[in-house]
Design a protein around this motif. Structure first.
Motif, PDB file in Angstrom:
ATOM      1  N   ARG A  46       0.577  -1.149   0.056  1.00  0.00           N
ATOM      2  CA  ARG A  46       0.071   0.041  -0.016  1.00  0.00           C
ATOM      3  C   ARG A  46       1.047   1.239  -0.042  1.00  0.00           C
ATOM      4  O   ARG A  46       2.174   1.207   0.249  1.00  0.00           O
ATOM      5  N   SER A  47       0.343   2.472  -0.370  1.00  0.00           N
ATOM      6  CA  SER A  47       0.965   3.875  -0.405  1.00  0.00           C
ATOM      7  C   SER A  47       0.786   4.218   0.940  1.00  0.00           C
ATOM      8  O   SER A  47       0.245   3.709   1.800  1.00  0.00           O
ATOM      9  N   ALA A  48       1.342   5.198   1.367  1.00  0.00           N
ATOM     10  CA  ALA A  48       1.163   6.152   2.346  1.00  0.00           C
ATOM     11  C   ALA A  48      -0.030   6.309   2.760  1.00  0.00           C
ATOM     12  O   ALA A  48      -0.763   6.357   3.841  1.00  0.00           O
ATOM     13  N   ARG A  49      -0.750   6.927   1.764  1.00  0.00           N
ATOM     14  CA  ARG A  49      -2.263   7.436   2.012  1.00  0.00           C
ATOM     15  C   ARG A  49      -3.161   6.169   2.309  1.00  0.00           C
ATOM     16  O   ARG A  49      -4.012   6.290   3.165  1.00  0.00           O
ATOM     17  N   ALA A  50      -2.923   5.022   1.593  1.00  0.00           N
ATOM     18  CA  ALA A  50      -3.649   3.793   2.010  1.00  0.00           C
ATOM     19  C   ALA A  50      -3.287   3.448   3.423  1.00  0.00           C
ATOM     20  O   ALA A  50      -3.780   2.621   3.950  1.00  0.00           O
ATOM     21  N   GLU A  51      -2.251   3.316   3.638  1.00  0.00           N
ATOM     22  CA  GLU A  51      -1.494   3.169   5.153  1.00  0.00           C
ATOM     23  C   GLU A  51      -2.328   3.864   6.234  1.00  0.00           C
ATOM     24  O   GLU A  51      -2.830   3.098   7.214  1.00  0.00           O
ATOM     25  N   VAL A  52      -2.511   5.153   5.926  1.00  0.00           N
ATOM     26  CA  VAL A  52      -3.202   5.670   7.156  1.00  0.00           C
ATOM     27  C   VAL A  52      -4.733   5.258   6.835  1.00  0.00           C
ATOM     28  O   VAL A  52      -5.104   5.076   8.016  1.00  0.00           O
ATOM     29  N   ALA A  53      -5.402   5.271   5.762  1.00  0.00           N
ATOM     30  CA  ALA A  53      -6.762   4.947   5.773  1.00  0.00           C
ATOM     31  C   ALA A  53      -6.972   3.524   6.359  1.00  0.00           C
ATOM     32  O   ALA A  53      -7.822   3.403   6.948  1.00  0.00           O
ATOM     33  N   VAL A  54      -6.011   2.513   6.134  1.00  0.00           N
ATOM     34  CA  VAL A  54      -6.142   1.161   6.541  1.00  0.00           C
ATOM     35  C   VAL A  54      -6.344   1.298   8.075  1.00  0.00           C
ATOM     36  O   VAL A  54      -6.907   0.787   8.847  1.00  0.00           O
ATOM     37  N   ALA A  55      -5.328   1.862   8.806  1.00  0.00           N
ATOM     38  CA  ALA A  55      -5.063   2.058  10.335  1.00  0.00           C
ATOM     39  C   ALA A  55      -6.267   2.456  10.868  1.00  0.00           C
ATOM     40  O   ALA A  55      -6.846   2.125  11.787  1.00  0.00           O
ATOM     41  N   VAL A  56      -6.875   3.669  10.125  1.00  0.00           N
ATOM     42  CA  VAL A  56      -7.872   4.418  10.859  1.00  0.00           C
ATOM     43  C   VAL A  56      -9.236   3.655  10.712  1.00  0.00           C
ATOM     44  O   VAL A  56     -10.053   3.350  11.711  1.00  0.00           O
ATOM     45  N   ALA A  57      -9.208   2.948   9.523  1.00  0.00           N
ATOM     46  CA  ALA A  57     -10.436   2.130   9.404  1.00  0.00           C
ATOM     47  C   ALA A  57     -10.791   0.868  10.361  1.00  0.00           C
ATOM     48  O   ALA A  57     -11.537   0.675  10.780  1.00  0.00           O
ATOM     49  N   LEU A  58      -9.495   0.376  10.744  1.00  0.00           N
ATOM     50  CA  LEU A  58      -9.357  -0.809  11.435  1.00  0.00           C
ATOM     51  C   LEU A  58      -9.753  -0.222  12.980  1.00  0.00           C
ATOM     52  O   LEU A  58     -10.515  -0.843  13.751  1.00  0.00           O
ATOM     53  N   ALA A  59      -9.435   0.879  13.306  1.00  0.00           N
ATOM     54  CA  ALA A  59      -9.594   1.418  14.623  1.00  0.00           C
ATOM     55  C   ALA A  59     -11.250   1.959  14.680  1.00  0.00           C
ATOM     56  O   ALA A  59     -11.553   1.522  15.690  1.00  0.00           O
ATOM     57  N   GLU A  60     -11.636   2.619  13.568  1.00  0.00           N
ATOM     58  CA  GLU A  60     -12.855   2.972  13.821  1.00  0.00           C
ATOM     59  C   GLU A  60     -13.899   1.676  13.726  1.00  0.00           C
ATOM     60  O   GLU A  60     -14.955   1.777  14.205  1.00  0.00           O
ATOM     61  N   SER A  61     -13.394   0.458  13.214  1.00  0.00           N
ATOM     62  CA  SER A  61     -14.496  -0.608  13.195  1.00  0.00           C
ATOM     63  C   SER A  61     -14.004  -1.453  14.461  1.00  0.00           C
ATOM     64  O   SER A  61     -14.583  -2.584  14.462  1.00  0.00           O
ATOM     65  N   LYS A  62     -13.239  -1.040  15.484  1.00  0.00           N
ATOM     66  CA  LYS A  62     -12.969  -1.537  16.775  1.00  0.00           C
ATOM     67  C   LYS A  62     -12.283  -2.781  16.587  1.00  0.00           C
ATOM     68  O   LYS A  62     -11.949  -3.764  17.467  1.00  0.00           O
ATOM     69  N   VAL A  63     -11.347  -2.885  15.477  1.00  0.00           N
ATOM     70  CA  VAL A  63     -10.513  -4.253  15.322  1.00  0.00           C
ATOM     71  C   VAL A  63      -9.347  -3.900  16.163  1.00  0.00           C
ATOM     72  O   VAL A  63      -8.742  -4.773  16.625  1.00  0.00           O
ATOM     73  N   ILE A  64      -8.875  -2.556  16.087  1.00  0.00           N
ATOM     74  CA  ILE A  64      -7.604  -2.189  16.837  1.00  0.00           C
ATOM     75  C   ILE A  64      -7.885  -1.141  17.716  1.00  0.00           C
ATOM     76  O   ILE A  64      -8.801  -0.431  17.298  1.00  0.00           O
ATOM     77  N   PRO A  65      -7.274  -1.005  18.764  1.00  0.00           N
ATOM     78  CA  PRO A  65      -7.594   0.272  19.435  1.00  0.00           C
ATOM     79  C   PRO A  65      -6.791   1.638  18.792  1.00  0.00           C
ATOM     80  O   PRO A  65      -5.999   1.385  18.062  1.00  0.00           O
ATOM     81  N   ARG A  66      -7.179   2.811  19.164  1.00  0.00           N
ATOM     82  CA  ARG A  66      -6.757   3.996  18.351  1.00  0.00           C
ATOM     83  C   ARG A  66      -5.269   4.090  18.523  1.00  0.00           C
ATOM     84  O   ARG A  66      -4.421   4.500  17.781  1.00  0.00           O
ATOM     85  N   GLU A  67      -4.735   3.827  19.959  1.00  0.00           N
ATOM     86  CA  GLU A  67      -3.366   3.833  20.323  1.00  0.00           C
ATOM     87  C   GLU A  67      -2.271   2.880  19.240  1.00  0.00           C
ATOM     88  O   GLU A  67      -1.399   3.176  18.632  1.00  0.00           O
ATOM     89  N   GLU A  68      -3.185   1.825  18.758  1.00  0.00           N
ATOM     90  CA  GLU A  68      -2.357   0.928  17.879  1.00  0.00           C
ATOM     91  C   GLU A  68      -2.345   1.400  16.411  1.00  0.00           C
ATOM     92  O   GLU A  68      -1.375   1.350  15.813  1.00  0.00           O
TER      93      GLU A  68
END
Length: 845
Positions: free
Chosen positions: A306-328
């Motif tokens: 993934r690109s840098a843009r996708a890297e951020v989008a994936v991390a935020v999406a995982l956190a918003e769907s409660k798969v990972i905590p925001r800190e992670e």
């Protein structure tokens, strides 16, 4: 389950460890634990692979026996971290005459011939390093074996254990090769990094019915948005589908045939597998799979590229769907990754015809026509034509041209050169220190190695992230500052425990910085407000004034301009602190250098050319960076600081009358002695009293010092007695501590770093051992004398993650950096705060 000291079958309970068997082996075990249809797989540990490289082979008969008679095997590398790479996959190990005959009976001679030929070619080229050309074109197993035997002078091996032994030996030794070692060390791997290998029973893609191989992912690698992408190749094997023109889409698509058209249940099974992996592995995975007569097998799953843009989008999406905590989510993003979102970038995989390389001094990329002067740059901008300003080195008189350009390229300088610092403040890409350039401003040409000549008007692309200058216009990716990026910055603000201010020199800079959310302005370099054409002329009149009265008259004309700038800054910052550094550079930087400029100045001032030239020569210094600049100029030509103080206080009054309360912070540059502070403070206090009396408005201000000389750090205790804050300017402090010119060090710095003299360029990364010790000493002595003293770091190092952590641990109140480094600093600050609180989570299946 069979486990030996040499290898272990991958089962849910096997003792598979990432630091012993590698990332791929561990990931396959997680898939097995999720009941994914993974074929039988065996993992070889790092120690086993090292033994193989030394000639000590494991019990291969026992290993091959695990998979049953006639099984075809694949061998894949399994390094500890995917970025470290490894030898390519070898498929169809075990293919021989007898297996080919059996396969021909069940699947037909065409299938058997294709599989056998593919293995012979792979075995010959990748295991024994034979010439690939001898195995290209339409070729049968008989011809392939003949080519192999002619080169090797021995029969093609028919024993699966012999084939496997050679494959394992080849991959183990390839890992130990010099080139492979250097490549992985460049990715951060230790010198003794180990390689694991996984041996897996193949599900035969070229089978009957719905059979083939494919690769699928469920996000866009460019944006991170949900999207099924990938390819499927009927009768294919491995990752062939990604390169073969006959490959099909995965999901039904109007552009052509797709796997879903004939096998909807299998595609749904892939969707279900993705959902389970996302939830349990807490990551977006790219899945490699095969179908054998309709039966799905998952061969491997790797983190989706993934690109840098996708890297951020994936991390935020995982956190918003409660798969990972925001800190992670915050911890998953390397801070410098954000540069790929904040600036235009050359698209990954785009063609690159590299003209030359230099020091990557300011990130981002831009395309434009070559120009060699400020005049040409401003003219080009007026025509609406993007341009790239090319100079030997820039000076303050180039500011207008830098504003007009899309990017800056210099022959000299480094990461803290004038060009680099201004470019970062403006958000422009910059490549500095491109020493292989031969610049001829008169002919308006640049010549690069290979005697390639480029003229003014030729189009180039400058990649400030890599330091490369490319011929022509490269394909770009646009920045992405909303959505997931904005959300990530909100979370970073909630987590961080140190202030992040911005270096902003003009209202335009401040407005841009506010897009990133800052805690105020930590450094406003007021001299940058003077490079407008009208202001420059008035400034030059002041420099040529014969006495204090005439200087004051010229400065009176500049005062309303400065006042309006400060009013705009105060309004934009809405009550946040604004730290204004008083005039710093030597006066000669405001004067022209060439004959044309001198003649134009003489005409503007109505003076003889000879007199103008003599005055300019008289102002020259042998070492101007250590000459009459900063507070020395403020003491010897006090009218400058008095004008600036008056403009600041009158702007404060005007802002307060509009309901915007502001406490300006005035910073004195280049201090070395306590008495300098006393003299300037006395003068500024007098100006403050005058403005209060005249306006009838009461206000306060804070006076502080920019600590950028070693003596100021050593005498910080007595300096602090007259200062509300100390802000460490690490650009000059590094320069003076090392005795290095930051503009010239780029010529030899790479050799110093390569030979281990310095672990890193000290202008790029703060030297915590030397310069850092001075900073800590100054901070300690300052706070001992004045406990409420505000401490800050405002050099270019302020945006570096290492400097942010250093400042936090030193008890500093804030760091200040260029606008486009603010997000990097904020994310780094959040990550360090999370680390210190023990909140970084990394739970795995």
């Amino acid at each position: 389950m069979l486990t030996t000291p040499d290898f272990a079958e991958i089962t849910p309970t096997a003792a598979i460890r990432k630091d012993r068997h590698g990332n791929r082996a561990k990931c396959l075990q997680r898939l097995v634990r999720l009941d994914m249809p993974v074929p039988p797989t065996v993992a070889l540990s790092f120690d086993t692979v090292r033994a193989i490289a030394d000639g000590r082979m494991p019990d291969l008969e026992a290993l091959v026996g695990l998979f049953g008679p006639g099984a075809l095997l694949s061998v894949r590398s399994s390094s500890e971290t995917p970025d470290w790479g490894g030898p390519g996959t070898i498929l169809n190990v075990g293919m021989c005459d007898a297996t080919a005959d059996a396969l021909a009976e069940t699947h037909g001679p065409d299938v058997a011939g294709a599989v056998y030929t593919r293995f012979i070619r792979s075995y010959a080229v990748h295991v024994h390093r034979l010439d690939a050309d001898d195995f290209e074109g339409p070729i049968t197993p008989r011809l392939a074996k003949a080519a192999y035997e002619a080169e090797m002078e021995e029969p093609f091996p028919q024993d699966p254990t012999v084939q496997l032994a050679e494959v394992l030996r080849s991959m183990a030794r390839a890992w130990e090769g010099t080139t492979a070692r250097l490549l992985r060390q460049a990715q951060g791997a230790p010198a003794d990094a180990g390689l694991g290998l996984v041996v897996q029973k193949m599900a035969l893609g070229p089978a009957q019915g719905i059979s083939g191989a494919g690769v699928v992912q469920f996000i866009s690698s460019d944006t991170g948005e949900p999207q099924i992408t990938g390819r499927y190749l009927p009768r294919g094997q491995g990752r062939q589908a990604l390169t073969e023109g006959a490959a099909q889409f995965i999901e039904s698509d109007p552009r052509g045939p797709a796997l879903e058209d004939v096998a909807p249940e299998q595609v749904q099974a892939l969707r279900d597998a993705h959902g389970l992996m996302r939830k349990r592995l807490r990551e977006e995975m790219q899945i490699e799979f095969t179908l054998m007569d309709g039966e799905l097998s998952i061969l491997d799953a790797v983190r989706t590229p993934r690109s840098a843009r996708a890297e951020v989008a994936v991390a935020v999406a995982l956190a918003e769907s409660k798969v990972i905590p925001r800190e992670e989510a915050l911890n998953r993003i390397p801070p410098y990754t954000l540069n790929g979102l904040l600036h235009r970038q050359v698209k990954a995989g785009a063609d690159r015809d590299v003209l030359t390389t230099g020091i990557p001094a300011a990130p981002g990329a831009a395309t434009g026509k070559i120009v060699f002067s400020t005049t040409a740059a401003t003219a080009s901008a007026a025509r609406g034509e993007p341009c790239i300003l090319v100079r030997r080195e820039t000076s303050p008189e180039d500011i207008r041209g830098m504003h007009a350009a899309q990017a800056i390229l210099t022959e000299r300088g480094g990461v803290t050169s004038h060009a680099a610092v201004i470019a970062r403040g403006l958000g422009l890409p910059c490549v500095a220190g491109a020493t292989s350039l031969q610049l001829d401003p008169r002919k308006k040409t640049i010549t690069v190695p290979g005697r390639r000549v480029f003229h003014e008007g030729d189009i180039i692309t400058l990649d400030g992230s890599s330091g490369e200058v490319l011929v022509g216009a490269a394909e770009m990716i646009e920045p992405a500052l909303g959505g997931a990026f904005a959300k990530l910055m909100e979370w970073a603000d909630d987590a961080r425990d140190i202030g992040i201010r911005v270096n902003a020199d003009t209202p335009e800079d401040a407005a841009m910085a506010q897009r990133f959310g800052v805690d105020g302005i930590g450094l406003c370099r007021t001299e940058h407000m003077f490079f407008d054409a009208i202001r420059m002329t008035v400034m030059r009149e002041m420099i040529f004034a014969e006495n204090a009265q005439d200087r004051a008259a010229s400065l009176d004309r500049l005062l309303p301009m400065q006042r309006e700038d400060f009013i705009k800054l105060f309004e934009l910052m809405k009550g946040q602190p604004v730290t204004i550094r008083l005039f710093d550079p030597p006066l000669h930087e405001f004067l022209p250098r060439d004959r044309e400029g001198i003649r134009a100045l003489a005409e503007a001032l109505d003076l003889p050319v000879s007199r103008v030239a003599q005055r300019i020569e008289a102002l020259q210094e042998f070492n101007p960076m250590l000459g009459m600049r900063g507070v020395r100029l403020g003491i010897t030509v006090p009218e400058i600081y008095e004008m600036q103080a008056r403009a600041i206080f009158e702007a404060t009054v005007a802002s307060s009358e509009k309901g915007a309360a502001i406490v300006p912070e005035i910073m004195i540059p280049l201090v070395t002695a306590c008495r300098e502070v006393e003299i300037v403070k006395s003068a500024i206090d007098g100006i403050a009293a005058e403005v209060r009396t005249k306006s009838g408005v009461d206000f306060t201000y804070r006076l502080g010092v920019m600590v950028e000389t070693p003596r100021a750090a050593l005498r910080a205790g007595e300096i602090a007695e007259h200062s509300a804050f100390l802000s460490f300017g690490t650009n000059d402090l590094t320069q003076m501590t090392y005795g290095l010119s930051r503009d010239d060090a780029g010529r030899f710095m790479s050799a110093y770093v390569q030979q281990g003299v310095f672990s890193e360029d000290p202008f790029r990364q703060l030297d915590v051992d030397g310069v850092g010790e001075l900073v800590l000493l100054g901070a300690e002595r300052g706070r001992a004398a004045r406990p409420e003293l505000t401490l800050a770091l405002c050099g270019e190092h302020g945006g570096h993650p290492e400097s942010v952590d250093f400042s936090r641990r030193a008890g500093f109140d804030y760091v200040s950096c260029s606008p486009y480094r603010v997000p990097v600093a904020k994310l780094a600050a959040a990550q360090f705060a999370i680390r210190d609180k023990g909140l970084a989570l990394d739970v795995k299946v």
